[in-house]
Design an enzyme around this catalytic site. Structure first.
Site, PDB file in Angstrom:
ATOM      1  N   ASP A 284       0.620   4.207   1.030  1.00 59.68           N
ATOM      2  CA  ASP A 284       0.699   5.047   2.228  1.00 59.68           C
ATOM      3  C   ASP A 284       1.215   4.278   3.436  1.00 59.68           C
ATOM      4  OD1 ASP A 284      -1.505   3.429   2.475  1.00 59.68           O
ATOM      5  OD2 ASP A 284      -2.830   4.986   3.282  1.00 59.68           O
ATOM      6  N   GLU A 285       1.895   3.151   3.201  1.00 54.14           N
ATOM      7  CA  GLU A 285       2.495   2.362   4.277  1.00 54.14           C
ATOM      8  C   GLU A 285       3.966   2.114   3.925  1.00 54.14           C
ATOM      9  OE1 GLU A 285       0.014  -1.099   4.676  1.00 54.14           O
ATOM     10  OE2 GLU A 285      -1.809   0.105   4.880  1.00 54.14           O
TER      11      GLU A 285
ATOM     12  N   GLU B 213       1.717  -6.508  10.078  1.00 55.87           N
ATOM     13  CA  GLU B 213       1.438  -5.110  10.404  1.00 55.87           C
ATOM     14  C   GLU B 213       2.481  -4.694  11.434  1.00 55.87           C
ATOM     15  OE1 GLU B 213      -0.908  -3.445   8.900  1.00 55.87           O
ATOM     16  OE2 GLU B 213      -2.123  -5.030   7.978  1.00 55.87           O
TER      17      GLU B 213
ATOM     18  N   TYR C 205     -11.008  -9.176   9.864  1.00 54.99           N
ATOM     19  CA  TYR C 205     -12.073  -8.798   8.937  1.00 54.99           C
ATOM     20  C   TYR C 205     -11.760  -9.422   7.593  1.00 54.99           C
ATOM     21  CZ  TYR C 205      -8.929  -5.104   7.221  1.00 54.99           C
ATOM     22  OH  TYR C 205      -7.857  -4.412   6.696  1.00 54.99           O
TER      23      TYR C 205
ATOM     24  N   HIS D 250       3.223  -4.243   6.232  1.00 59.67           N
ATOM     25  CA  HIS D 250       2.171  -3.230   6.158  1.00 59.67           C
ATOM     26  C   HIS D 250       2.245  -2.324   7.386  1.00 59.67           C
ATOM     27  CE1 HIS D 250      -0.302  -5.183   2.867  1.00 59.67           C
ATOM     28  NE2 HIS D 250       0.532  -6.164   3.205  1.00 59.67           N
TER      29      HIS D 250
ATOM     30  N   HIS E 208       0.853  -1.189   0.000  1.00 60.40           N
ATOM     31  CA  HIS E 208       0.000   0.000   0.000  1.00 60.40           C
ATOM     32  C   HIS E 208       0.887   1.236   0.000  1.00 60.40           C
ATOM     33  CE1 HIS E 208      -3.178  -2.768   1.936  1.00 60.40           C
ATOM     34  NE2 HIS E 208      -3.461  -2.598   0.649  1.00 60.40           N
TER      35      HIS E 208
ATOM     36  N   ARG F   1      -6.047  -6.377  -3.089  1.00 56.67           N
ATOM     37  CA  ARG F   1      -7.379  -6.876  -3.443  1.00 56.67           C
ATOM     38  C   ARG F   1      -7.427  -7.271  -4.920  1.00 56.67           C
ATOM     39  NH1 ARG F   1      -6.737  -5.448   1.089  1.00 56.67           N
ATOM     40  NH2 ARG F   1      -8.177  -4.359   2.490  1.00 56.67           N
TER      41      ARG F   1
END
Length: 496
Positions: A126-127, A307, A285, A225, A124, A186
């Site tokens: 922004d990570e 993470e 999730y 992440h 991602h 995704r």
């Protein structure tokens, strides 16, 4: 079974504490907080289909490497550590930025009967912490592989591949998605829903990862992440889209791998939100089109989603501390390929050569394929249990054996007997047949491409000799026929 597992995690935690204490002069409490003051572990701040922030200013990116800086750093590393590394690209982003990879090994670029591990950062945009930490990791191994046993073991026994940035366009734009604003985590084919079955619609960064796994037989991997502090493992989604625990066939092994990272970390395992600092993705999730599930299903690669920072884009001056928090976790996860599981090769009993096959474990519905060149396999399994391992090769009799896997890794080679037909002919594996055909084709190609003139001369000479031989035989036959028949008699026409 619980006792050995607990003892191993206790040992990893103890060794990590000693390492951090030594690195900080014995003062663990002197480590500053890194983005933990904003309330818990921020699991709820990560969104499924939208940006976590509307805009990230240029000021927050100050001190981070730009894409140009990253490319220079990767190439500089390649020059400085050329004896244990190679630099290559697996493709380009939407905007044409190369996706650079650092391979670290004592024989970089060569195929060996060793496990391969990959780290991927900046999935991602922004990570960005992962892209920085992966350069820290590469440089630390380069600086320490001649004096640190753990670094030396990784260099000598693993092929480590590091992709610092999968999404350089998203990083430049300061947003989650790539240049087409697609969330790359995704964008992979999904096992439950046909979201991305159209190959032409997948993003170039996604296709690059998929092709990468076709080229290299990775045993395990992890993507880095930000936005929480937890080690996430498959499955990431559920068939009914409900949020509940949904483990994959190797659930116990994935829990073990995630716990290695969590318990080697400075404080991940003390999470108040995630017990032990680990979580099943679907229990947190559900997501669909994720990279880690695709790796396991289609690449046979055991991947974790890590993470590593509550704050997605912390101040650059906190990066050295984040590196200290994650260093032993990153190293121990790679080293776990050597310290646990079952490893070996598959051979033919009649030729002694390696044969291409697969490995299965009774009670676990997942197949691990052996490497194409050396028929080597690396089957990750949680320690402290009894397993029945089976090797299968087309054209050979399968063979299985029961093992008790302790904390240490086990080497287990299989020697398989060819199957015999009713006529007594041995059935060869497709690998051996392909190898024989390949040799013949290589010989023909050698003659045709390198010695075309000689081939033509030989063909002409052979044709001419054949013509002379056939003419001589014809003359001899005619001579014999005349001797047997005698002189021709005149034809008499009669009216009677």
């Amino acid at each position: 079974m619980e006792l050995p597992f607990s003892l191993l995690l206790l040992f990893l935690s103890f060794s990590t504490c000693l390492h951090l204490s030594h690195a900080r002069g014995g003062q663990r409490s002197s480590l500053p907080s890194v983005g933990f003051e904003n309330g818990g572990y921020a699991g709820s701040t990560r969104h499924l289909f939208k940006e976590s922030r509307s805009h990230i200013g240029n000021d927050v990116a100050r001190g981070y490497m730009t894409n140009s800086d990253l490319e220079k750093a990767v190439k500089a590393f390649g020059r400085r550590c050329s004896n244990i590394s190679r630099i290559y690209s697996i493709g380009k982003s939407v905007n044409g930025i190369p996706l650079w990879v650092i391979e670290i090994s004592d024989k970089p670029g060569e195929q060996e009967a060793e496990p391969a591990f990959k780290y991927i950062g900046n999935v991602h945009g922004d990570e960005p912490v992962g892209r920085e930490l992966l350069l820290f990791l590469a440089n630390w191994i380069c600086d320490n592989h001649l004096k640190d046993p753990l670094a030396a073991s990784i260099v000598e026994n693993v092929h480590l591949h590091i992709l610092p940035s999968m999404n350089p366009d998203g990083f430049s734009l300061r947003r989650r998605g790539n240049a087409n604003n697609v969330d790359l985590n995704r964008d992979f084919p999904d096992q439950f829903f046909p979201l991305n079955d159209d190959v032409d619609m997948r993003q170039p960064e996604t296709r690059a990862i998929m092709n990468w796994l076709r080229d290299i037989h990775f045993t395990a991997s992890a993507s880095l992440h930000g936005g929480a502090l937890v080690a996430n493992y498959p499955w990431d989604g559920t068939e009914d889209k409900r949020t509940n625990y949904f483990g994959c066939p190797d659930d116990e092994t994935f829990r073990f791998m995630a716990s290695i990272y969590s318990h080697s970390h400075y404080n991940m395992s003390s999470s108040k939100e995630f017990q032990g600092g680990i979580t099943n993705g679907a229990s947190w999730y559900p997501i669909y089109g994720g990279m880690q599930d695709w790796n396991y299903i289609h690449g046979g690669c055991f991947e974790l989603t890590l993470e590593i920072s509550d704050n997605k884009w912390p101040s650059a001056n906190e990066l050295p501390t984040l590196w200290e928090y994650n260093k032993m976790s990153m190293l121990n996860l790679v080293a776990s390929l050597l310290k646990t599981g079952v490893h070996g090769r598959i051979f033919s009993s009649d030729t002694g050569r390696p044969v291409l096959g697969s490995i299965t474990v009774k009670g676990i519905n997942h197949t691990v394929k052996a490497g194409r060149t050396f028929a080597d396999y690396h089957r990750l399994l949680a320690p402290g249990g009894r397993y029945e391992v089976m090797a299968t090769v087309p054209g050979y009799k399968s063979r299985s054996t029961g093992i008790w896997l302790e904390e240490a890794a086990m080497t287990l080679d299989f020697v398989l007997d060819p199957e015999v037909t009713l006529k007594g002919n041995l059935l060869r594996s497709s690998c051996e047949c392909d190898c024989g055909n390949k040799r013949r084709l290589e010989f023909v190609g050698f003659l045709w491409e390198g010695h075309l003139e000689i081939c033509l001369i030989l063909i002409f000479i052979a044709g001419f000799l054949c013509f002379l031989f056939r003419r001589r035989i014809k003359n001899n036959n005619l001579s014999k026929h005349r001797q047997l028949v005698g002189p021709k008699r005149p034809v008499v026409v009669s009216n009677a």
